[in-house]
Enzyme design. Structure first.
Site, PDB file in Angstrom:
ATOM      1  N   ARG A 166       7.079  -5.509   3.245  1.00 12.65           N
ATOM      2  CA  ARG A 166       5.769  -6.092   2.980  1.00 12.65           C
ATOM      3  C   ARG A 166       5.634  -6.165   1.468  1.00 12.65           C
ATOM      4  O   ARG A 166       5.603  -5.146   0.790  1.00 12.65           O
ATOM      5  CB  ARG A 166       4.622  -5.286   3.570  1.00 12.65           C
ATOM      6  CG  ARG A 166       3.271  -5.926   3.178  1.00 12.65           C
ATOM      7  CD  ARG A 166       2.100  -5.429   3.967  1.00 12.65           C
ATOM      8  NE  ARG A 166       1.736  -4.059   3.629  1.00 12.65           N
ATOM      9  CZ  ARG A 166       0.617  -3.473   4.080  1.00 12.65           C
ATOM     10  NH1 ARG A 166      -0.219  -4.144   4.877  1.00 12.65           N
ATOM     11  NH2 ARG A 166       0.343  -2.224   3.770  1.00 12.65           N
ATOM     12  N   ASP A 208      -8.069  -4.296   7.634  1.00 17.65           N
ATOM     13  CA  ASP A 208      -8.732  -5.289   6.786  1.00 17.65           C
ATOM     14  C   ASP A 208      -9.469  -6.336   7.610  1.00 17.65           C
ATOM     15  O   ASP A 208     -10.527  -6.820   7.195  1.00 17.65           O
ATOM     16  CB  ASP A 208      -7.710  -5.974   5.880  1.00 17.65           C
ATOM     17  CG  ASP A 208      -7.464  -5.190   4.600  1.00 17.65           C
ATOM     18  OD1 ASP A 208      -8.450  -4.754   3.978  1.00 17.65           O
ATOM     19  OD2 ASP A 208      -6.296  -4.999   4.228  1.00 17.65           O
ATOM     20  N   HIS A 231       0.804  -1.220   0.000  1.00 17.12           N
ATOM     21  CA  HIS A 231       0.000   0.000   0.000  1.00 17.12           C
ATOM     22  C   HIS A 231       0.842   1.278   0.000  1.00 17.12           C
ATOM     23  O   HIS A 231       0.302   2.370  -0.180  1.00 17.12           O
ATOM     24  CB  HIS A 231      -0.955   0.008   1.193  1.00 17.12           C
ATOM     25  CG  HIS A 231      -2.048  -1.004   1.087  1.00 17.12           C
ATOM     26  ND1 HIS A 231      -2.873  -1.099  -0.002  1.00 17.12           N
ATOM     27  CD2 HIS A 231      -2.457  -1.983   1.940  1.00 17.12           C
ATOM     28  CE1 HIS A 231      -3.749  -2.082   0.173  1.00 17.12           C
ATOM     29  NE2 HIS A 231      -3.501  -2.644   1.347  1.00 17.12           N
ATOM     30  N   GLU A 284      -5.617 -11.296   8.192  1.00 11.33           N
ATOM     31  CA  GLU A 284      -6.383 -10.057   8.134  1.00 11.33           C
ATOM     32  C   GLU A 284      -7.768 -10.216   7.519  1.00 11.33           C
ATOM     33  O   GLU A 284      -8.358  -9.240   7.054  1.00 11.33           O
ATOM     34  CB  GLU A 284      -5.589  -8.986   7.379  1.00 11.33           C
ATOM     35  CG  GLU A 284      -5.064  -9.422   6.035  1.00 11.33           C
ATOM     36  CD  GLU A 284      -4.182  -8.372   5.362  1.00 11.33           C
ATOM     37  OE1 GLU A 284      -4.214  -7.200   5.779  1.00 11.33           O
ATOM     38  OE2 GLU A 284      -3.471  -8.734   4.403  1.00 11.33           O
TER      39      GLU A 284
END
Length: 258
Positions: free
Chosen positions: A70, A173, A45, A147
């Site tokens: 990530r 999430d 993200h 998540e």
């Protein structure tokens, strides 16, 4: 370089993790000197790409932080590439089944544990059997993200997968998948019960649960619940929060002049 994350866990302590969304070596260099144990480049993200990840790692080199990433998704190409680029830990989003967790392990480990291709261009001497290949499987931290409601339903089976070091909770999430407003520091009883179970099940297996927090208050609550890695928002949030605080104080104390 030793993996500081694993050393901290071995000492029974909690890892304090930073999060980089900005594709800037200078930002990474500043954050690396702030006292964090590890620094994670967010390629999912954040607005990071592979080249900016490498630049962040180069800027952090020489500071006592463990570089992690990530990745955008559970895909062998990018996972192998971030490890070759020098990542000591991989956080992987949306791991919902034990098979997906097994795939993550396979993509991240050299044979015989996995199918990672040899060529650690920054992590070790490219294409040559050196010391890196001998220790990479045991030194690399793997944290599948838990998540979604589906992941929670498969919690114990995912945690039983050999080769993972724990799980990483994405509170936004996770709440979203249960029909709740997406946010970081959750207080809903049903979500807190899930956290308690994750911590308990990880403890049974000697695993290390991590979680994303919006700052120190949320991190302290998570630590007191038993989480072993806490992320303090990201550098964007930290910068904006402090800037807003300073602006508000300036306007408030200026007597109407600002």
């Amino acid at each position: 370089m030793a993996n500081k994350v694993k050393e901290i866990w071995a000492a029974g302590k909690v890892v304090v993790n930073a999060w980089l969304a900005i594709p800037s070596g200078f930002s990474a260099e500043v954050i690396a000197q702030c006292g964090f144990d590890s620094v994670t480049v967010d390629m999912q993200h954040g607005v990071q790409d592979y080249q900016s990840m490498v630049q962040c790692f180069q800027a952090m080199h020489g500071h006592p932080v463990t570089p992690m990433v990530r990745v955008p998704w559970n895909e062998p190409g990018i996972i192998g590439k971030v490890l070759d680029g020098g990542a000591y830990g991989v956080i992987c989003p949306m791991i919902n089944t034990p098979q997906e967790a097994k795939n993550l392990v396979s993509y991240s480990k050299y044979p015989p544990m996995g199918v990672r291709s040899n060529g650690p261009i920054r992590a070790g001497l490219y294409g040559t059997a050196g010391s890196y290949q001998k220790t990479a499987n045991q030194d690399t931290v793997l944290l599948p993200m838990m998540e979604t409601k589906t992941a929670i339903e498969n919690m114990e089976a995912i945690l039983d997968v050999e080769g993972i070091d724990g799980v990483y909770i994405g509170p936004s999430d996770l709440g979203f998948s249960y029909g709740l407003v997406p946010k970081l520091d959750r207080e809903e009883p049903e979500i807190l019960k899930i956290y308690e179970k994750i911590v308990k099940e990880c403890g049974k297996r000697g695993l290390h649960p991590g979680i994303h927090c919006s700052g120190a208050d949320g991190a302290l609550r998570a630590i007191n619940m038993g989480f072993k890695l806490v992320t303090l928002f990201n550098e964007v949030g930290l910068m904006a929060t402090y800037a807003k605080m300073q602006i508000a104080q300036t306007r408030k104390d200026s007597g109407g002049k600002a």
